[in-house]
Scaffold this motif. Structure first.
Motif: not given
Length: 207
Positions: A17-19, A41-44, A183-194
């Motif tokens: 899902a992150a990719a 792309l590096l994260h993917a 909400l976008k910032g919170a979503c980004n931080r959620f994905w960074d955290g998980v």
């Protein structure tokens, strides 16, 4: 599905899902220049490699090329921290340091996987001094534990910070602002955290 496959399946689903998310952001990004697109792309690439790593067939991927690639990716984030003269080098680098450490963790895991494969192939070769070989192996094991522990502790700290940063004020912010920016910032931080938390689990499993 056996109980031993639950955690690998969860990790594969998480990183898959992150990719997908990182690829989507790479395509849809409107940031000027190519830095943001390369970041995604590096994260993917990292997420895809992590998605297959828990499985036995994932070890078929060559470890050394992965180590070189992710080592370069780890350097990319601090070296490209400043986009304009208005940004301070230290603060810009600090914001991108968690991503660099995540890439370094991937470098370390692929390096250890490649080293383990090499050691397995060489197990049948006799050594001139077994005691010396044992001491060398113990020293490598202790050094490896230290590196794994430092990476895991830093990423765990980043994960907890990202996942808990918006919790106290999330409801208030969403009700008061009415915009998608928070909400976008919170979503980004959620994905960074998980993803950081998943990387910690992968580090400990690989160790």
């Amino acid at each position: 599905m056996s109980a031993t496959e639950v955690v690998p399946c969860m990790l594969t689903a998480l990183f898959a899902a992150a990719a997908v998310r990182a690829l989507r952001q790479a395509v849809l990004t409107r940031a000027p220049g190519c830095r943001s697109r390369i970041d995604h792309l590096l994260h993917a690439a990292m997420a895809l490699a992590m998605a297959v790593m828990p499985w036995s067939w994932g070890s078929a991927l060559p470890g050394l090329p992965q180590s070189v690639f992710f080592a370069c990716a780890a350097l990319w984030f601090p070296l490209t921290a400043v986009r304009s003269g208005r940004e301070r080098q230290l603060s810009a680098t600090a914001r991108r340091l968690p991503y660099a450490v995540g890439m370094a963790a991937m470098t370390w895991m692929s390096y250890r996987a490649a080293g383990h494969s090499h050691q397995t192939m060489a197990e049948g070769v006799p050594t001139a001094d077994p005691a010396l070989h044992l001491g060398h192996s113990l020293g490598q094991s202790r050094a490896g534990s230290v590196v794994t522990g430092v990476l895991a502790l830093y990423l765990l700290t980043c994960a907890l910070r990202s996942l808990t940063r918006d919790m106290p004020a999330l409801r208030k912010t969403a009700e008061a602002s009415g915009t998608s920016t928070c909400l976008k910032g919170a979503c980004n931080r959620f994905w960074d955290g998980v993803t950081a938390l998943g990387t910690v689990v992968m580090l400990l499993m690989a160790h």
